[in-house]
Enzyme design. Structure first.
Site, mmCIF file in Angstrom:
data_model
loop_
_atom_site.group_PDB
_atom_site.id
_atom_site.type_symbol
_atom_site.label_atom_id
_atom_site.label_comp_id
_atom_site.label_asym_id
_atom_site.label_seq_id
_atom_site.Cartn_x
_atom_site.Cartn_y
_atom_site.Cartn_z
ATOM 1 N N SER A 98 5.169 23.539 -18.008
ATOM 2 C CA SER A 98 6.292 23.275 -18.919
ATOM 3 C C SER A 98 6.944 21.901 -18.827
ATOM 4 O O SER A 98 7.779 21.566 -19.663
ATOM 5 C CB SER A 98 7.369 24.329 -18.729
ATOM 6 O OG SER A 98 7.015 25.465 -19.459
ATOM 7 N N LYS A 157 17.424 20.445 -18.941
ATOM 8 C CA LYS A 157 16.918 21.659 -19.570
ATOM 9 C C LYS A 157 17.950 22.758 -19.358
ATOM 10 O O LYS A 157 18.513 22.872 -18.260
ATOM 11 C CB LYS A 157 15.574 22.017 -18.922
ATOM 12 C CG LYS A 157 14.863 23.208 -19.525
ATOM 13 C CD LYS A 157 13.497 23.392 -18.857
ATOM 14 C CE LYS A 157 12.688 24.515 -19.452
ATOM 15 N NZ LYS A 157 11.353 24.633 -18.826
ATOM 16 N N SER A 199 7.664 24.671 -22.007
ATOM 17 C CA SER A 199 8.940 25.113 -22.505
ATOM 18 C C SER A 199 10.045 24.064 -22.414
ATOM 19 O O SER A 199 11.102 24.256 -23.012
ATOM 20 C CB SER A 199 9.371 26.357 -21.730
ATOM 21 O OG SER A 199 9.520 26.039 -20.353
HETATM 22 N N1 GLN Z 1 3.541 28.071 -21.092
HETATM 23 C C1 GLN Z 1 3.572 28.753 -19.836
HETATM 24 C C2 GLN Z 1 4.200 30.118 -20.001
HETATM 25 O O1 GLN Z 1 4.512 30.447 -21.082
HETATM 26 C C3 GLN Z 1 4.292 27.942 -18.824
HETATM 27 C C4 GLN Z 1 5.745 27.979 -18.976
HETATM 28 C C5 GLN Z 1 6.448 27.192 -17.930
HETATM 29 O O2 GLN Z 1 5.857 26.362 -17.249
HETATM 30 N N2 GLN Z 1 7.733 27.479 -17.793
HETATM 31 O O3 GLN Z 1 4.372 30.823 -19.071
#
Ligand code: GLN
Length: 485
Positions: A178, A79, A154
Site C-alpha cells: 500500500s 494517511k 491503499s
Molecule cells: N492491496 C492489499 C490489500 O488489499 C494491500 C493493502 C495494504 O498494503 N494495506 O490487502
C-alpha cells in the site's frame, strides 16, 4: 502569488528554513493554498488542519533552534489511519467517522519533533484494504497524472497529495504493497521499512504481523530523510527493533560498490504488462551498464504468496476488527432492539463491502476445524517464503523487479472484481510476508505517460542499500532526460 511547492523537495525546503531564506509559515501557507487550488480536482484529503498547521509553523519560526531541525517547516500529509491527537482518524471507514484520536502515532510524533508540519489526513481504502482507494467510505481520489485513473492504494490519498504538489512528503502504511503500489502509480518514491524498523503505535491495525508505516516523497533523498526521522525503537511498540538508526540521507549518496542484484526468474513473464516489462528491462540493462551484476534468482514458494497473504491478512484483520462493536470505539447504530441487535446493526452499517468480505473470510479461516488447514498452513508457507529470500540473499545484495504488473488502471475497472484487485499485489506482498524492506522508484512511463515503478527489496534492516539502488535509478533517469532532445 505564494511559493510553488512543486519546485521544492523536503530537503531543499528544510535547508531554506534553516538558512532563514524561507519561513515555516510561508511553506505552510503555500501548502494550504495548493490544497485549496488543487485538491477539489484530486480528492486526496479527508481533513485539513489549517489552524493547527499554521500554529505549529509560527512556533518553529519563533525558535532559532527549531528552524535547524531536519524537516523544519516541511509540509507533509498523513494517511488517515495514523492517529493525531485531538483530530479525527477515520481509517476511511464510517465505523470510525466520529472517532477523535486520544494520542498521536509515534511515527507522526517523530515527524513533528523533526520539524515537519502536518497539513492534513489523506484518503485511503477502508482500513487500508484495497489497491485503488476506491474502497474509502468517504470520497474518490484520482490519479494526478490522469484523473480517469486510480491513484493506487491503499495509501492513494497520500500519493496523490504529494504527486499533485500539495505537500512535499507523506506517510502511508504498507501491509501488502500500500505504499509502494500508489507510489509507482503516481510517479513517486515510496518505502516499506523492515518489519520493526518503524513503530506501529497509533496506526489503526489491519494485519499486525504485516503492517508497517513508511514514507513517500518525490525523491530518494526525501524518502531517506523522512525515514531517518520516523525509524527507531519505541517502548510503545514491542515489535520495534532496538537497531541503531543510520543517517539514511548521508548513506544514499555512497557508492554501493560492486552491486549484485537478483531478478526473480518469473517476474518478467506473461501476466506482466509489456510496457512495464520494457521499462524494467531497460533500467536493469542500464544498471548493468553502470557496473551492477544482475542475475536470475529463484523464489520457489513465491507462487503461493498471494494465497498466503490473503489468508494471513484476513485472519489478522478479522481479529483486529472485532473491537469495533459499537461500545468501545466510533459509531454505534441507533435504536437497536437489544444488545445483539446493536452489535449486528453497528457492524452492518459501519463496515463497507470489502471489509465485510475480509472479516467473513478471516473468521472462517480461524474457525474450529479449518484453522490448521488454512491459517496453520499459511504460516508454514510464510516461513518457506522467508527462507527463499534468505537463500537468495546469500547470492545477491538486493532483489529488483516491477512494483506492480500494470500502470494506474481506470477508475472502476477492478472495483467489482476483488480477485483482479488482489492480483495487483502480486509483486509486493512477498516483502511483507518476509518482513523485508522494499522501495518503489520511478523507472519510466508507458505510452500514455503514466508512471512505472521499479521495486527494490533488501535484506532486513538494509534500507540504506535499497535506497542506494533507487538513487542509482534516479540518477540514470535524470541522465537520460538531460541527454534526450
Ligand atoms: N492491496 C492489499 C490489500 O488489499 C494491500 C493493502 C495494504 O498494503 N494495506 O490487502
Amino acid at each position: 502569488m505564494s511559493l510553488d511547492l512543486s519546485c521544492l523537495t523536503c530537503a531543499s525546503a528544510a535547508r531554506a528554513v534553516a538558512a532563514g531564506k524561507m519561513t515555516a509559515t510561508e511553506l505552510t501557507e503555500a501548502a494550504l493554498a495548493a490544497v485549496a487550488a488543487r485538491d477539489p480536482g484530486v480528492g486526496a484529503f479527508l481533513e485539513v488542519h489549517a489552524e493547527r498547521a499554521l500554529r505549529r509553523a509560527s512556533e518553529i519560526d519563533a525558535s532559532p533552534e527549531a528552524r535547524q531541525a531536519p524537516l523544519a517547516g516541511v509540509p507533509v500529509a498523513l494517511k488517515d489511519n495514523l492517529c493525531l491527537r485531538g483530530q479525527r482518524t477515520t481509517a476511511g471507514s464510517r465505523m470510525l467517522a466520529p472517532f477523535s484520536a486520544p494520542y498521536t502515532a509515534s511515527a507522526v510524533a517523530r515527524l513533528e519533533v523533526n520539524g515537519a508540519i502536518c497539513i492534513g489526513k489523506t484518503n485511503l481504502d477502508e482500513f487500508a484494504m484495497g489497491s485503488s482507494t476506491e474502497n474509502s467510505a468517504f470520497k474518490l481520489t484520482v490519479n494526478p497524472h490522469d484523473p480517469s485513473r486510480v491513484p493506487g492504494g491503499s495509501s492513494g490519498g497520500s500519493a496523490a497529495a504529494v504527486a499533485s504538489g500539495q505537500v512535499l512528503g507523506a506517510l502511508g502504511s504498507d501491509t501488502g504493497g500500500s505504499i509502494r503500489q500508489p507510489a509507482s502509480f503516481c510517479g513517486l518514491v515510496g518505502l516499506k521499512p523492515t518489519y520493526g524498523r518503524v513503530s506501529r503505535y497509533g496506526l489503526v491495525a489491519f494485519a499486525s504481523s504485516l503492517d508497517q508505516v513508511g514514507p513517500m516523497g518525490r525523491t530518494v533523498d526525501d524518502v531517506a530523510l523522512l525515514l531517518s526521522a520516523i525509524a527507531g525503537h519505541d517502548p510503545n511498540d514491542s515489535t520495534t527493533a532496538d537497531e541503531p538508526v543510520p543517517d539514511y540521507r548521508s548513506l544514499v549518496t555512497d557508492d554501493p560498490g560492486s552491486l549484485k542484484l537478483g531478478i526473480p526468474r518469473d517476474w518478467l513473464d506473461a501476466g506482466l504488462n509489456a510496457e512495464v516489462r520494457g521499462a524494467v528491462e531497460d533500467v536493469l540493462a542500464r544498471l548493468e551498464g553502470a557496473g551492477a551484476r544482475i542475475e536470475a534468482i529463484d523464489l520457489p514458494h513465491e507462487r503461493y504468496a498471494i494465497a498466503t497473504y490473503y489468508i494471513i491478512a484476513t485472519a489478522e484483520a478479522s481479529s483486529n476488527l472485532a473491537r469495533y462493536d459499537g461500545v468501545r470505539y466510533g459509531a454505534r447504530a441507533e435504536n437497536p432492539r437489544d444488545l445483539a441487535d446493536m452489535y449486528s446493526k453497528t457492524r452492518s452499517e459501519g463496515f463497507g463491502a470489502e471489509v465485510k468480505r475480509r472479516i467473513l473470510l478471516g473468521t472462517f479461516l480461524l474457525s474450529e476445524g479449518y484453522y490448521e488447514a488454512y491459517y496453520g498452513r499459511a504460516q508454514r508457507v510464510r516461513t518457506l517464503i522467508r527462507q527463499d529470500f534468505e537463500t537468495a540473499f546469500t547470492k545477491v545484495d538486493a532483489i529488483v523487479g516491477p512494483t506492480s504488473p500494470t500502470t494506474a488502471f481506470p477508475l472502476g475497472e477492478k472495483a467489482d472484481d476483488p480477485l483482479a484487485m488482489y492480483l495487483s499485489d502480486v509483486y509486493t506482498v512477498t516483502a511483507n510476508l518476509a518482513g523485508l524492506p522494499a522501495v518503489s522508484v520511478p523507472c519510466g512511463n508507458d505510452a500514455d505517460g503514466l508512471p512505472i515503478g521499479l521495486q527494490v527489496i533488501g535484506k532486513p534492516f538494509d534500507e540504506a542499500r535499497i535506497l542506494q539502488v533507487a538513487r542509482m535509478v534516479e540518477d540514470l533517469r535524470a541522465a537520460t532526460t538531460r541527454s534526450s532532445p
